[in-house]
Design a protein around this motif. Structure first.
Motif, PDB file in Angstrom:
ATOM      1  N   VAL A  41     -34.890   6.172 -17.520  1.00 47.75           N
ATOM      2  CA  VAL A  41     -34.301   5.045 -18.240  1.00 47.75           C
ATOM      3  C   VAL A  41     -33.506   5.627 -19.412  1.00 47.75           C
ATOM      4  CG1 VAL A  41     -34.714   2.881 -19.470  1.00 47.75           C
ATOM      5  CG2 VAL A  41     -36.283   3.596 -17.646  1.00 47.75           C
ATOM      6  N   VAL A  42     -32.227   5.297 -19.473  1.00 49.20           N
ATOM      7  CA  VAL A  42     -31.391   5.716 -20.600  1.00 49.20           C
ATOM      8  C   VAL A  42     -31.122   4.482 -21.452  1.00 49.20           C
ATOM      9  CG1 VAL A  42     -29.233   6.793 -21.334  1.00 49.20           C
ATOM     10  CG2 VAL A  42     -30.326   7.519 -19.193  1.00 49.20           C
ATOM     11  N   LEU A  43     -31.588   4.521 -22.696  1.00 47.89           N
ATOM     12  CA  LEU A  43     -31.420   3.404 -23.630  1.00 47.89           C
ATOM     13  C   LEU A  43     -30.322   3.742 -24.634  1.00 47.89           C
ATOM     14  CD1 LEU A  43     -35.142   2.707 -24.643  1.00 47.89           C
ATOM     15  CD2 LEU A  43     -33.770   1.265 -23.164  1.00 47.89           C
ATOM     16  N   ASP A 103     -39.238  -1.305  -3.911  1.00 50.63           N
ATOM     17  CA  ASP A 103     -37.871  -1.146  -3.414  1.00 50.63           C
ATOM     18  C   ASP A 103     -36.934  -0.915  -4.603  1.00 50.63           C
ATOM     19  OD1 ASP A 103     -35.302  -1.440  -2.350  1.00 50.63           O
ATOM     20  OD2 ASP A 103     -35.923  -2.959  -0.902  1.00 50.63           O
ATOM     21  N   TYR A 104     -36.693   0.348  -4.905  1.00 49.46           N
ATOM     22  CA  TYR A 104     -35.881   0.696  -6.083  1.00 49.46           C
ATOM     23  C   TYR A 104     -34.478   0.115  -5.989  1.00 49.46           C
ATOM     24  CZ  TYR A 104     -33.285   3.573  -9.435  1.00 49.46           C
ATOM     25  OH  TYR A 104     -32.469   3.998 -10.459  1.00 49.46           O
ATOM     26  N   ASP A 105     -33.836   0.234  -4.837  1.00 52.60           N
ATOM     27  CA  ASP A 105     -32.468  -0.262  -4.687  1.00 52.60           C
ATOM     28  C   ASP A 105     -32.394  -1.768  -4.923  1.00 52.60           C
ATOM     29  OD1 ASP A 105     -31.529   2.278  -4.127  1.00 52.60           O
ATOM     30  OD2 ASP A 105     -31.655   2.024  -1.950  1.00 52.60           O
ATOM     31  N   GLN A 106     -33.384  -2.503  -4.439  1.00 58.48           N
ATOM     32  CA  GLN A 106     -33.389  -3.950  -4.621  1.00 58.48           C
ATOM     33  C   GLN A 106     -33.665  -4.317  -6.076  1.00 58.48           C
ATOM     34  OE1 GLN A 106     -32.188  -5.812  -2.544  1.00 58.48           O
ATOM     35  NE2 GLN A 106     -32.964  -7.902  -2.680  1.00 58.48           N
ATOM     36  N   ILE A 107     -34.541  -3.566  -6.738  1.00 52.50           N
ATOM     37  CA  ILE A 107     -34.777  -3.784  -8.171  1.00 52.50           C
ATOM     38  C   ILE A 107     -33.462  -3.629  -8.931  1.00 52.50           C
ATOM     39  CG2 ILE A 107     -35.858  -2.779 -10.235  1.00 52.50           C
ATOM     40  CD1 ILE A 107     -38.298  -2.143  -8.397  1.00 52.50           C
ATOM     41  N   CYS A 108     -32.716  -2.567  -8.616  1.00 57.18           N
ATOM     42  CA  CYS A 108     -31.422  -2.336  -9.270  1.00 57.18           C
ATOM     43  C   CYS A 108     -30.461  -3.495  -8.998  1.00 57.18           C
ATOM     44  CB  CYS A 108     -30.811  -1.031  -8.781  1.00 57.18           C
ATOM     45  SG  CYS A 108     -31.657   0.455  -9.391  1.00 57.18           S
ATOM     46  N   ASP A 138     -27.399   3.826 -11.805  1.00 56.87           N
ATOM     47  CA  ASP A 138     -27.756   3.047 -10.620  1.00 56.87           C
ATOM     48  C   ASP A 138     -27.711   1.551 -10.915  1.00 56.87           C
ATOM     49  OD1 ASP A 138     -28.195   5.440  -9.263  1.00 56.87           O
ATOM     50  OD2 ASP A 138     -30.348   5.451  -9.748  1.00 56.87           O
ATOM     51  N   ALA A 139     -28.070   1.176 -12.131  1.00 55.46           N
ATOM     52  CA  ALA A 139     -28.032  -0.228 -12.556  1.00 55.46           C
ATOM     53  C   ALA A 139     -28.068  -0.259 -14.076  1.00 55.46           C
ATOM     54  CB  ALA A 139     -29.204  -1.015 -11.978  1.00 55.46           C
ATOM     55  N   VAL A 140     -27.485  -1.315 -14.660  1.00 49.39           N
ATOM     56  CA  VAL A 140     -27.394  -1.431 -16.118  1.00 49.39           C
ATOM     57  C   VAL A 140     -27.693  -2.874 -16.521  1.00 49.39           C
ATOM     58  CG1 VAL A 140     -25.947  -1.098 -18.161  1.00 49.39           C
ATOM     59  CG2 VAL A 140     -25.568   0.323 -16.149  1.00 49.39           C
ATOM     60  N   ALA A 174     -29.907   1.848 -18.755  1.00 49.84           N
ATOM     61  CA  ALA A 174     -29.462   2.236 -17.421  1.00 49.84           C
ATOM     62  C   ALA A 174     -30.642   2.822 -16.664  1.00 49.84           C
ATOM     63  CB  ALA A 174     -28.339   3.265 -17.510  1.00 49.84           C
ATOM     64  N   LEU A 175     -30.731   2.534 -15.382  1.00 48.28           N
ATOM     65  CA  LEU A 175     -31.721   3.140 -14.501  1.00 48.28           C
ATOM     66  C   LEU A 175     -31.038   4.212 -13.655  1.00 48.28           C
ATOM     67  CD1 LEU A 175     -33.670   0.014 -13.159  1.00 48.28           C
ATOM     68  CD2 LEU A 175     -34.095   1.344 -15.236  1.00 48.28           C
ATOM     69  N   VAL A 176     -31.651   5.379 -13.578  1.00 45.70           N
ATOM     70  CA  VAL A 176     -31.137   6.463 -12.736  1.00 45.70           C
ATOM     71  C   VAL A 176     -32.318   7.222 -12.137  1.00 45.70           C
ATOM     72  CG1 VAL A 176     -28.859   6.880 -13.746  1.00 45.70           C
ATOM     73  CG2 VAL A 176     -30.852   7.865 -14.828  1.00 45.70           C
ATOM     74  N   GLN A 177     -32.163   7.665 -10.880  1.00 40.20           N
ATOM     75  CA  GLN A 177     -33.219   8.435 -10.239  1.00 40.20           C
ATOM     76  C   GLN A 177     -33.005   9.938 -10.362  1.00 40.20           C
ATOM     77  OE1 GLN A 177     -33.544   6.586  -6.218  1.00 40.20           O
ATOM     78  NE2 GLN A 177     -35.645   6.147  -6.799  1.00 40.20           N
TER      79      GLN A 177
END
Length: 288
Positions: free
Chosen positions: A166-168, A205-210, A241-243, A254-257
């Protein structure tokens, strides 16, 4: 005796507002989770019966304006405690950031004083008391990942999200939650899929969460503070991946794997935003 308590920040994975309540609050439906960014709190038995609060942070009040102080006062008065306590706040969570730093501090004080003063209250009982202090305190008492309904005090536990970075990023502004809610036009809200987010958590489901991240307060805050929208655009440009904005803002996350992409985001954001943090999902509830 001295106790050390951890007070983790939270982010909203989903934040919906349903309607204005007769009591003046808004009926909300939120999925929240804790992250590995936390204040540290020392609780020291007092030599008098007074509550004393100190912090090195210049913008943190040391009286009843502080939710942690109010938490201690509530327990002391409700249970006729004759002892005092010295609360030392070591702030790491940005102030007025949409990360529930003050609420988490109050929740940590409730949990810590429950032990220090041997009150033997359950987490549910502490969360009920927390609701008297602030809407996010009940969630912060439990921690972890949960659906919060009502005005935020009705807590239903959920599985933690899959592990990721998680990038804040918080711009140098403070946002008034009351002002944001005051400008919210409920009849024009595009409601996020809260049930879908809960299902994605159960399925890990990470992709669906994003895909389902959503916050109805985000457009309101962005219209008031264009720099919030700029941070979101930058995060997307650097490959997140998502913001999403957390709470009423102004912090955007931001979420990143992938670790390499996390470093790219961090380095890119440091160019125009002073408060940038790279942390991990936490999402595990408090046990006591």
């Amino acid at each position: 005796m001295k106790l050390f308590m951890k007070a983790p920040a939270k982010i909203n994975l989903s934040l919906d507002v349903l309607h204005k309540r007769p009591d003046g609050y808004h009926e909300v439906k939120m999925v929240m989770t804790t992250v590995d960014l936390a204040d540290r709190i020392e609780l020291i038995e007092g030599t008098s019966d007074q509550i004393v609060l100190t912090s090195q942070h210049q913008f943190v009040p040391n009286d009843e304006r502080n939710l942690a102080f109010r938490a201690a006062k509530l327990l002391k008065e409700r249970f006729s405690i004759q002892e005092g306590v010295h609360i030392v706040l070591h702030k790491r969570i940005p102030v007025a950031a949409g990360l529930a730093g003050g609420s988490s501090d109050a929740a940590a004080v409730l949990r810590g004083l429950n032990r220090l003063w041997k009150l033997k209250l359950s987490l549910s009982e502490l969360a009920e008391l927390g609701a008297e202090i602030g809407s996010d305190v009940s969630f912060c008492v439990h921690g972890g990942t949960a659906l919060a309904t009502g005005r935020g005090e009705v807590i239903t536990p959920l599985p933690p999200p899959p592990s990721c970075w998680v990038v804040l990023a918080k711009p140098v502004i403070g946002v008034s939650t009351g002002d944001v809610y005051g400008k919210l036009q409920i009849d024009r809200i595009k409601h996020p899929d809260v049930e879908g987010m809960m299902d994605a958590l159960y399925r890990q489901d990470y992709d669906q969460i994003c895909a389902l991240l959503g916050n109805v307060l985000e457009p309101v805050t962005m219209s008031m503070y264009p720099q919030v929208a700029l941070i979101k655009e930058q995060m997307q440009r650097f490959g997140a991946d998502a913001v999403l904005m957390s709470g009423s803002g102004p912090t955007v996350y931001a979420l990143v794997q992938h670790e390499s992409r996390m470093h790219r985001l961090y380095n890119g954001l440091r160019g125009f935003c002073d408060q940038v943090y790279t942390i991990r999902m936490d999402g595990e509830p408090h046990l006591t």
